[in-house]
Write a protein that holds these residues in place. Structure first.
Motif, PDB file in Angstrom:
ATOM      1  N   GLU A  62      -2.907  -7.740   6.157  1.00 23.12           N
ATOM      2  CA  GLU A  62      -3.233  -6.339   6.227  1.00 23.12           C
ATOM      3  C   GLU A  62      -3.586  -5.550   4.527  1.00 23.12           C
ATOM      4  O   GLU A  62      -4.452  -4.846   4.510  1.00 23.12           O
ATOM      5  N   ASP A  63      -3.357  -6.553   3.679  1.00 21.26           N
ATOM      6  CA  ASP A  63      -3.695  -5.994   2.248  1.00 21.26           C
ATOM      7  C   ASP A  63      -5.052  -6.210   2.031  1.00 21.26           C
ATOM      8  O   ASP A  63      -5.784  -5.779   0.998  1.00 21.26           O
ATOM      9  N   PHE A  64      -5.760  -6.942   2.758  1.00 20.78           N
ATOM     10  CA  PHE A  64      -7.486  -7.278   2.666  1.00 20.78           C
ATOM     11  C   PHE A  64      -8.206  -6.456   3.691  1.00 20.78           C
ATOM     12  O   PHE A  64      -9.208  -7.030   4.032  1.00 20.78           O
ATOM     13  N   ALA A  65      -7.728  -5.404   4.300  1.00 22.50           N
ATOM     14  CA  ALA A  65      -8.402  -4.693   5.198  1.00 22.50           C
ATOM     15  C   ALA A  65      -9.431  -3.877   4.785  1.00 22.50           C
ATOM     16  O   ALA A  65     -10.381  -3.384   5.360  1.00 22.50           O
ATOM     17  N   THR A  66      -9.500  -3.332   3.346  1.00 20.69           N
ATOM     18  CA  THR A  66     -10.349  -2.574   2.573  1.00 20.69           C
ATOM     19  C   THR A  66     -10.970  -3.514   1.297  1.00 20.69           C
ATOM     20  O   THR A  66      -9.897  -4.240   0.806  1.00 20.69           O
ATOM     21  N   GLN A  67     -11.941  -3.119   0.918  1.00 19.11           N
ATOM     22  CA  GLN A  67     -12.537  -3.729  -0.335  1.00 19.11           C
ATOM     23  C   GLN A  67     -11.881  -3.210  -1.419  1.00 19.11           C
ATOM     24  O   GLN A  67     -11.585  -1.876  -1.576  1.00 19.11           O
TER      25      GLN A  67
END
Length: 150
Positions: A62-67
C-alpha cells in the motif's frame, strides 16, 4: 534505488568483479582511474538534476499506491560512495533472506518446497511478496521489484 538503474551505474555495478589487468591494478589508487560503481552512483544521487519518481505499484504494498518524488530535495542529504556500498550490501542481504523464504514456501522461481534447507518458520502463502517482508521496511519490496524489472 533509482540511482542503481541508471545505465552508467548499472554497467559499472555489473562489471565490478571483472579481473583487472596489470595497468588497472597499478593505477587503482590513482586520481585518474575510472570511478567505481558506488562513486558514480553517489555522484548521481547528489546531483540536483537527478529527480526520479517512484513507480506506482499498489499490489506490491500500500505504500506504493501513489507516485512519490525521490529527488535531491526529498532525501536526508548528500551521500558518499561508502554509504551507497553499505546501503546496497544491507539491502541485498535482507532481500536474499526474503527471496529464500518466498521460494521455500512454494512461490517464486525456485519453488523450493522440499529439502533439508527449508526453515521451520516457512509456510505456504499466496503469491504475495509482502507476506514475506517480516520486520523489514516496505522499501525492500520496492527494491526487489526494481531489481526484477531492470
Amino acid at each position: 534505488i533509482h540511482v542503481l538503474i541508471d545505465d552508467k551505474v548499472k554497467a559499472a555495478y555489473l562489471n565490478r568483479h571483472n579481473a583487472c589487468d596489470r595497468g588497472q591494478l597499478d593505477g587503482r589508487h590513482s586520481p585518474y582511474r575510472p570511478k567505481d560503481w558506488n562513486e558514480i552512483a553517489a555522484e548521481l544521487y547528489n546531483s540536483f538534476s537527478f529527480s526520479p519518481v517512484s513507480m506506482v505499484h499498489p499490489t506490491l504494498h500500500e505504500d506504493f499506491a501513489t507516485q512519490h518524488d525521490l529527488g535531491f530535495g526529498c532525501v536526508p542529504g548528500p551521500c558518499t560512495a561508502e554509504q551507497i556500498s553499505t546501503w546496497m550490501t544491507d539491502r541485498r542481504s535482507k532481500l536474499m533472506k526474503i527471496i529464500s523464504k518466498y521460494e521455500c514456501s512454494g512461490n517464486g522461481h525456485g519453488n523450493r518446497v522440499d529439502g533439508d534447507d527449508v526453515p521451520d518458520d516457512i509456510e505456504h502463502k499466496d503469491d504475495d511478496r509482502k507476506d514475506y517482508l517480516g520486520e523489514n521496511k516496505s522499501s525492500i519490496l520496492y527494491f526487489w521489484e526494481v531489481a526484477d524489472r531492470f
